[in-house]
Design a protein around this motif. Structure first.
Motif, PDB file in Angstrom:
ATOM      1  N   ARG A  73       0.853  -1.180   0.000  1.00  0.00           N
ATOM      2  CA  ARG A  73       0.000   0.000   0.000  1.00  0.00           C
ATOM      3  C   ARG A  73       0.886   1.225   0.000  1.00  0.00           C
ATOM      4  O   ARG A  73       1.835   1.309   0.783  1.00  0.00           O
ATOM      5  N   ARG A  76       1.673   5.419  -2.126  1.00  0.00           N
ATOM      6  CA  ARG A  76       1.337   6.479  -3.060  1.00  0.00           C
ATOM      7  C   ARG A  76       1.592   6.020  -4.495  1.00  0.00           C
ATOM      8  O   ARG A  76       2.542   5.290  -4.767  1.00  0.00           O
ATOM      9  N   ASN A  78      -7.528   5.072   2.415  1.00  0.00           N
ATOM     10  CA  ASN A  78      -6.394   5.987   2.303  1.00  0.00           C
ATOM     11  C   ASN A  78      -6.718   7.178   1.398  1.00  0.00           C
ATOM     12  O   ASN A  78      -7.696   7.150   0.658  1.00  0.00           O
ATOM     13  N   ASP A 104      -3.230   7.300  -3.084  1.00  0.00           N
ATOM     14  CA  ASP A 104      -2.720   5.972  -2.750  1.00  0.00           C
ATOM     15  C   ASP A 104      -3.455   4.854  -3.490  1.00  0.00           C
ATOM     16  O   ASP A 104      -4.588   5.030  -3.955  1.00  0.00           O
ATOM     17  N   ILE A 130       0.755  12.225  14.687  1.00  0.00           N
ATOM     18  CA  ILE A 130       1.497  12.016  13.449  1.00  0.00           C
ATOM     19  C   ILE A 130       2.980  12.299  13.684  1.00  0.00           C
ATOM     20  O   ILE A 130       3.341  13.299  14.309  1.00  0.00           O
ATOM     21  N   HIS A 179       6.592  11.840  11.285  1.00  0.00           N
ATOM     22  CA  HIS A 179       7.223  11.406  10.038  1.00  0.00           C
ATOM     23  C   HIS A 179       8.665  10.943  10.247  1.00  0.00           C
ATOM     24  O   HIS A 179       9.293  10.456   9.313  1.00  0.00           O
ATOM     25  N   SER A 195       1.612   2.501  13.318  1.00  0.00           N
ATOM     26  CA  SER A 195       0.764   2.024  12.231  1.00  0.00           C
ATOM     27  C   SER A 195       1.613   1.330  11.183  1.00  0.00           C
ATOM     28  O   SER A 195       2.745   1.727  10.923  1.00  0.00           O
ATOM     29  N   THR A 203       0.781   1.233   8.011  1.00  0.00           N
ATOM     30  CA  THR A 203       0.578   1.862   6.702  1.00  0.00           C
ATOM     31  C   THR A 203       0.652   3.377   6.722  1.00  0.00           C
ATOM     32  O   THR A 203       0.642   4.005   5.671  1.00  0.00           O
ATOM     33  N   GLU A 204       0.720   3.998   7.915  1.00  0.00           N
ATOM     34  CA  GLU A 204       0.685   5.462   8.003  1.00  0.00           C
ATOM     35  C   GLU A 204       1.704   5.953   9.033  1.00  0.00           C
ATOM     36  O   GLU A 204       2.080   5.213   9.954  1.00  0.00           O
ATOM     37  N   LYS A 227       1.995   7.235  11.907  1.00  0.00           N
ATOM     38  CA  LYS A 227       1.234   7.562  13.110  1.00  0.00           C
ATOM     39  C   LYS A 227       1.725   6.768  14.313  1.00  0.00           C
ATOM     40  O   LYS A 227       2.150   5.623  14.181  1.00  0.00           O
ATOM     41  N   ARG A 280      -3.642  15.001  15.680  1.00  0.00           N
ATOM     42  CA  ARG A 280      -4.673  14.579  14.733  1.00  0.00           C
ATOM     43  C   ARG A 280      -5.573  15.756  14.413  1.00  0.00           C
ATOM     44  O   ARG A 280      -5.983  16.500  15.305  1.00  0.00           O
TER      45      ARG A 280
END
Length: 608
Positions: free
Chosen positions: A62, A64, A160, A164, A476, A478, A556, A558-559, A561, A606
């Motif tokens: 999964r 972009r 998503n 994505d 969040i 990164h 997560s 997939t994200e 987070k 969030r």
């Protein structure tokens, strides 16, 4: 492309990967996009695109869509399909005759990715059951079991953002793949990277004959027959005065939920017209996920108000999740969270089982929930006599555990995760937003005959089994190093190696148990070893407090987070909900500030 000469960035390894990509890719538009990045001399961006690669994670890929090996595009899809094909071939004889199922949602490129995947398998003589139009994700595992296929592939990124897409893989047992399949498939992909020239020519699908079959008609017939047969009170559904409003959230669900309502004997629902049909740009919602709450359901609530409807049912874009909002007695709207819907559906599935199987031993009936979901099913099981099991987060774990239980001739009544994923019955061994929507609608009409609402029933459940109130959210981040630092600090608290926190809020609330599924530590076990599977590649720590609060912090898959899940499990004697809410709020605030330290770690909150 190679004819334009060697791309020069000053990094031989990077240049080699870019030239390889140009040589293998048959899309001039993508090539031009890369040349624009090359002209900008942004070596950092190019390195991200070509020196990194999407890895198999939560049951597949999964990410972009865009150029490069770290994003989803035609070349990466072909490489993935070639690797999966070889892995299945290596798995033993009979695979080609068993075949595979391929489905896709309404996202950009989903149909294209599905066609490329089907082409690869058909070129190798493998039978392919490919849906002729967009379908719900649960239709893929359902078809895998119906046709006894070797595997299933769903092209979707679920809820998503629109940029994505994804490649979700199911095994022959109808459940999502789990280790070691994911790692072995990834290895097979890396061993089969060079695309065959025939993999690009999707016109082969038009001449595939018996090798390519559309399963849609047969699957719909069987799937909706089960929905109809499992409907216990069709006359109640037919005569209800309630009005349901439904949104497909710009996804695939409308036609399928419409048919489910019909076979379960409901009158047609009110549809949110602006979100009825698939639209890959999701123009009316920032995040196409009912779990986001009012920001995602605002249009549904306006539609319900305009039509004097008192309940909203919402699917996410691939229709495997279910959201619900209900109008309160004072005219406001309340959006039920996943744990509340889970409690209601669990009660209902137990009720239906007792009606349909009055002589069965409840000890042979099972319900499951993920470890970050509410403990309400455990409380219900203690009182009602059925079996409850906890699994790791994600339906891949619950689905595969259900396979084992069914092999042992057990009744699997229900499974759920707090992220609004529900499995009602065992005809689909994955979350299914269509069947869950019908079961919740039927519960609503059943309660209406007694003058009760879903909220009334929820309150009754908590009175019987104890209030289970939760506060779940995320921050969040990164920066992976920051995430690692946060969790390592919890494992070496106050500078003491292998020492976890013992309390919060200045010692007001004591921690009585710690389970760390990254390292495999569990303080409640005699040898301190966790029973549930561990994963060093993901972070997950659970703290249990002396007053019944269970708090889990995890990353997560997939994200970007850090998610937190907090549930205060009170006894039936503790009925003052305001007191319990105040305790929960105080504890969650302390956990966030003391464990995550959002300001010091520059975490992003969030969005509301």
């Amino acid at each position: 492309m190679a004819s334009k000469g060697r791309v020069i960035t000053g990094n031989d390894t990077l240049d080699g990967k870019i030239n390889e990509y140009f040589e293998w890719y048959k899309d001039l538009k993508s090539e031009d996009e890369i040349h624009e990045i090359v002209k900008s001399k942004d070596v950092g961006v190019l390195s991200e695109l070509f020196l990194k690669r999407l890895q198999f994670g939560t049951a597949g890929l999964r990410g972009r869509m865009g150029p490069g090996y770290s994003q989803l595009n035609d070349l990466v899809i072909i490489q993935t399909g070639q690797g999966l094909l070889q892995y299945l071939i290596n798995g033993g004889e009979g695979f080609k005759e068993k075949g595979i199922v391929i489905g896709y949602d309404g996202r950009h490129n989903s149909h294209r990715f599905a066609e490329l995947t089907a082409t690869i398998f058909i070129n190798s003589g493998v039978k392919v059951y490919m849906y002729s139009k967009v379908c719900p994700t649960p239709f893929v595992p359902f078809a895998v079991m119906k046709y006894k296929c070797a595997a299933g592939i769903m092209i979707t990124a679920s809820h998503n953002p629109k940029e994505d897409n994804g490649y979700k893989v199911y095994w022959e047992n109808g459940a999502q793949i789990i280790p070691p399949h994911d790692k072995e498939i990834q290895k097979s992909i890396l061993d089969n990277l060079e695309p065959s020239l025939t993999s690009w020519d999707v016109s082969v699908l038009n001449a595939a004959g018996s090798l390519c079959k559309d399963p849609l008609g047969e699957v719909m017939e069987d799937y909706f027959r089960i929905i109809k047969n499992d409907t216990v009170y069709p006359e109640t559904n037919k005569s209800t005065i309630l009005k349901f409003t439904y949104t497909a959230m710009h996804g695939v669900g409308y036609e399928y939920m419409k048919e489910a309502f019909r076979v379960a004997n409901f009158k047609p629902f009110v549809v949110v017209e602006e979100q009825r049909d698939p639209d890959p740009d999701f123009p009316t919602v920032k995040f196409p996920n009912p779990e986001e709450g009012k920001s995602a359901l605002d249009l549904s609530i306006k539609t319900a108000d305009a039509n004097k409807s008192t309940i909203v049912l919402a699917n996410d874009p691939d229709a495997d999740r279910l959201g619900c909002a209900v109008r309160t007695k004072d005219g406001d709207w309340r959006i039920l969270n996943g744990n509340e819907i889970g409690a209601l559906l669990a009660w209902w599935m137990l009720h239906l089982h007792r009606v349909s199987h009055p002589d069965d031993n409840p000890a042979d009936a099972y319900m499951l929930a993920s470890t970050v979901s509410s403990k309400i099913l455990a409380s219900m099981a203690k009182k009602e006599g059925f079996q409850f099991e906890e699994t790791l987060t994600g339906f891949k774990w619950m689905g595969n555990r259900c396979v084992k239980l069914l092999e042992e001739k057990k009744h699997v009544l229900f499974a759920y995760e707090e992220a609004i994923g529900f499995m009602c019955g065992s005809s689909v061994l994955d979350k299914d937003g269509i069947s869950a929507g019908i079961r919740l609608a039927e519960l609503t009409t059943y309660l209406e005959t007694m003058g009760l609402t879903l909220l009334d029933k929820l309150e009754e459940i908590y009175k019987i089994y104890g209030h289970h109130i939760s506060d779940n959210s995320y921050w969040i981040c990164h920066n992976q190093e920051t995430i690692k630092k946060i969790f390592e600090r919890l494992r070496n608290f106050a500078g003491q190696q292998n020492t976890y926190p013992t309390s919060i809020a200045g010692g007001k609330y004591s921690i009585i148990a710690v389970r760390d599924l990254t390292t495999g530590y569990d303080s409640t076990k005699p040898d301190n070893k966790a029973v549930l599977p561990t994963s060093k590649s993901s972070q997950m720590i659970t703290f249990t407090f002396d007053n019944g609060l269970v708090s889990t912090l995890r990353t997560s898959g997939t994200e970007p987070k850090i998610k937190y899940y907090n549930e205060l499990c009170a006894s039936p004697e503790q009925q003052n909900i305001d007191t319990l809410k105040n305790i929960l709020a105080e504890m969650v605030s302390a956990i966030v500030e003391e464990f995550l330290m959002p300001k010091a770690n520059s975490l992003i909150p969030r969005s509301s």
